[in-house]
Design a protein around this motif. Sequence first.
Motif, mmCIF file in Angstrom:
data_model
loop_
_atom_site.group_PDB
_atom_site.id
_atom_site.type_symbol
_atom_site.label_atom_id
_atom_site.label_comp_id
_atom_site.label_asym_id
_atom_site.label_seq_id
_atom_site.Cartn_x
_atom_site.Cartn_y
_atom_site.Cartn_z
ATOM 1 N N GLN A 94 39.333 -16.421 33.514
ATOM 2 C CA GLN A 94 39.781 -15.894 32.234
ATOM 3 C C GLN A 94 40.378 -16.986 31.356
ATOM 4 N N MET A 95 41.128 -17.904 31.957
ATOM 5 C CA MET A 95 41.653 -19.039 31.182
ATOM 6 C C MET A 95 40.510 -19.898 30.647
ATOM 7 N N MET A 96 39.526 -20.152 31.473
ATOM 8 C CA MET A 96 38.359 -20.918 31.019
ATOM 9 C C MET A 96 37.659 -20.213 29.866
ATOM 10 N N THR A 101 35.803 -20.189 24.529
ATOM 11 C CA THR A 101 35.473 -19.365 23.370
ATOM 12 C C THR A 101 36.182 -19.865 22.117
ATOM 13 N N ALA A 102 37.377 -20.407 22.286
ATOM 14 C CA ALA A 102 38.118 -20.956 21.145
ATOM 15 C C ALA A 102 37.514 -22.240 20.611
ATOM 16 N N GLY A 103 36.668 -22.901 21.412
ATOM 17 C CA GLY A 103 36.023 -24.124 20.949
ATOM 18 C C GLY A 103 36.583 -25.405 21.510
ATOM 19 N N TYR A 104 37.344 -25.322 22.601
ATOM 20 C CA TYR A 104 37.972 -26.511 23.192
ATOM 21 C C TYR A 104 36.966 -27.656 23.354
ATOM 22 N N ALA A 105 35.818 -27.385 23.953
ATOM 23 C CA ALA A 105 34.833 -28.445 24.194
ATOM 24 C C ALA A 105 33.832 -28.586 23.073
ATOM 25 N N ALA A 106 33.808 -27.661 22.133
ATOM 26 C CA ALA A 106 32.733 -27.621 21.135
ATOM 27 C C ALA A 106 33.130 -28.135 19.765
ATOM 28 N N HIS A 133 43.082 -26.016 34.001
ATOM 29 C CA HIS A 133 41.735 -25.711 33.508
ATOM 30 C C HIS A 133 41.290 -26.675 32.426
ATOM 31 N N CYS A 134 42.211 -27.518 31.949
ATOM 32 C CA CYS A 134 41.828 -28.515 30.940
ATOM 33 C C CYS A 134 40.866 -29.557 31.519
ATOM 34 N N CYS A 135 40.930 -29.800 32.822
ATOM 35 C CA CYS A 135 40.123 -30.856 33.429
ATOM 36 C C CYS A 135 38.623 -30.648 33.200
ATOM 37 N N PRO A 136 38.034 -29.522 33.621
ATOM 38 C CA PRO A 136 36.596 -29.364 33.379
ATOM 39 C C PRO A 136 36.242 -29.285 31.901
ATOM 40 N N LEU A 137 37.134 -28.739 31.079
ATOM 41 C CA LEU A 137 36.842 -28.624 29.661
ATOM 42 C C LEU A 137 36.893 -29.978 28.970
ATOM 43 N N ARG A 164 30.181 -21.955 22.564
ATOM 44 C CA ARG A 164 31.516 -21.370 22.694
ATOM 45 C C ARG A 164 31.465 -20.170 23.630
ATOM 46 N N GLY A 165 31.388 -20.456 24.890
ATOM 47 C CA GLY A 165 31.347 -19.429 25.907
ATOM 48 C C GLY A 165 31.511 -20.057 27.273
ATOM 49 N N TYR A 166 31.584 -19.218 28.286
ATOM 50 C CA TYR A 166 31.829 -19.695 29.646
ATOM 51 C C TYR A 166 30.995 -18.879 30.611
ATOM 52 N N ASP A 167 30.240 -19.566 31.468
ATOM 53 C CA ASP A 167 29.375 -18.911 32.442
ATOM 54 C C ASP A 167 29.506 -19.634 33.778
ATOM 55 N N PRO A 168 30.268 -19.057 34.723
ATOM 56 C CA PRO A 168 30.468 -19.716 36.025
ATOM 57 C C PRO A 168 29.376 -19.416 37.043
ATOM 58 N N SER A 169 28.294 -18.763 36.640
ATOM 59 C CA SER A 169 27.271 -18.356 37.595
ATOM 60 C C SER A 169 26.554 -19.560 38.200
ATOM 61 N N THR A 170 26.025 -19.381 39.399
ATOM 62 C CA THR A 170 25.316 -20.448 40.113
ATOM 63 C C THR A 170 23.830 -20.379 39.776
ATOM 64 N N LEU A 171 23.511 -20.787 38.539
ATOM 65 C CA LEU A 171 22.140 -20.772 38.036
ATOM 66 C C LEU A 171 21.766 -22.146 37.497
ATOM 67 N N PRO A 172 20.492 -22.499 37.527
ATOM 68 C CA PRO A 172 20.068 -23.779 36.948
ATOM 69 C C PRO A 172 20.306 -23.795 35.443
ATOM 70 N N ILE A 173 20.384 -24.968 34.883
ATOM 71 C CA ILE A 173 20.788 -25.119 33.486
ATOM 72 C C ILE A 173 19.865 -24.360 32.537
ATOM 73 N N ALA A 174 18.582 -24.285 32.838
ATOM 74 C CA ALA A 174 17.647 -23.610 31.942
ATOM 75 C C ALA A 174 17.910 -22.117 31.847
ATOM 76 N N ALA A 175 18.582 -21.558 32.820
ATOM 77 C CA ALA A 175 18.850 -20.121 32.848
ATOM 78 C C ALA A 175 20.221 -19.768 32.273
ATOM 79 N N LYS A 176 20.932 -20.752 31.726
ATOM 80 C CA LYS A 176 22.280 -20.522 31.236
ATOM 81 C C LYS A 176 22.370 -20.827 29.749
ATOM 82 N N LYS A 177 23.206 -20.075 29.056
ATOM 83 C CA LYS A 177 23.441 -20.319 27.639
ATOM 84 C C LYS A 177 24.554 -21.344 27.426
#
Length: 538
Positions: A94-96, A101-106, A133-137, A164-177
């Motif tokens: 939820q923190m991520m 969503t706020a745009g930390y990395a974007a 949670h700042c580390c990965p961002l 501006r979103g977060y997806d922790p799923s274990t999917l290859p990059i092509a399958a993620k937004k």
Amino acid sequence: MTSDARHSLPTHDVLNQPPLRGDADLWGADPVLQNCIRFAGGRTQPLQAYGATLGRTQTRALAGEANRHTPELVLFDPGGRHLDEVRFHPAYHQMMQISQTAGYAALAWDGQPGGHATHAAMIYMASQVEPGHCCPLTMTYAAVPALAANEAIASVWTSRLTERGYDPSTLPIAAKKCATLGMAMTEKQGGSDVRANTTEATSDGDHWRLRGHKWFCSAPMSDGFLTLAQAPGGLTCFLVPRWLEGERNAIHLMRLKDKLGNRSNASAEIEYHDALAYQLGDEGAGVRTILEMVHHTRLDTAMAPAGLMRAALSEAHHWVSHRSAFQRRLIDQPLMRTVLADLVLDWEGTLSLGMRVAQAFDGQSPEDKAFARIAVALAKFLNNKRCPTVVVEAMEVLGGMGYVEDTPLPLLYREAPLNGIWEGSGNVICLDILRTLAREPLAAEVLAAELDAATGADRGYDAALKVHRDRWPGLPPEAEARWFAERTALLLTASQLLRHAPGAVSDGFIATRLTGNSGRIPGSVSGLDANALLARLG
């Protein structure tokens, strides 16, 4: 007194304790940050929303949950098949989600003005609430320019890293937004000396296979990692995807690091077992390629200490404003006021210097880029040397309460040394400062111009600058690199405060940090305008 009378006495009256903090607005209640955003050219709208969200009691509760329930390493499924995953508490996700969503990395890469300055302010605010949670961002933000070294890779990854979103799923990059990116550079034998790395890269068609052991992998559940390995042509930078089509990449997690700080986020020791990787940049140019990422992560490591200081001082100020001792409120006692006022100088100086560096990151001229290279190292060095001292003093203000997890002080204390170590510890940074000044004449010129721009406003500053230049008309010997870096960074901080802060702040900073009118322990000063300085805390 009879037994019945004794038993009628209350045993748990709550007296002389501050009220709960309740909701706070990390943007609206911070006029110092607002002023810094004005001079640095940042954007207020995303910061208003983000600061209000982070300051809510509910968000702080999420941060507490994320730190109480630490990541869990899951190596195998019930059938013995490799998983090599880290499971996080829902509060961490939820923190991520909030920050992405706020745009930390974007924000820095959306093409609008002031992106890096706005990003830097987000680091500052996020570090006050949940720094783990700042580390990965931060790494996701910083990876974008490094990926430009391979257009094909950038075309796939950059849009997802800046979504501006977060997806922790274990999917290859092509399958993620949307995606996150980590880093795995450090090896046992090398540490900062990455040229001593022994991980091997073997060509395999249009990609490579990596085999080796990485002593530190930051955020091991990221969708990919920038890493260094020895190719036939020398040390080379690679992107290693975490997940592949129909299978897991051969990245095996050996263990999670039992760290001093940020318990919410995981750091791991990993091995590449012929893991698939894609080359970034020229073969043999790995250090030059990954330095694009390191340069930007250093901005974050220069800004985070200001947030940690702010959080610690806010907690201390709340305590002394509502706590009494010896028939007086603590905030009304002269020695307490002096200590806190002295600490305000470190916090505001750190924030002002960090935001000036972020402003340079937004600039496009050769002068801006040269200033960013030298100033980010100076800011990272000084800001992180001051941070642990400020946090410890704030903890001491609360006494025993500051030492228990009911307050955020233990979390801040554990976090305080991190950014001084990450992306180059003190000696590495000081030597990098000397190298930059020796090899890039423009960096030396723009640094001198920045220091000169503040002359004429304060005799103490002018005298300190002259002493500095008389002492080191050229570069110092290596043994004096820390002394030189400290004095240069202090002067650079003072130059910002002279131009952007009230006189009580700039005068106090120069008198106590540059002219020797103080001891070495916070609060060992005289003549500060405590009323004006404490008002800076809001």
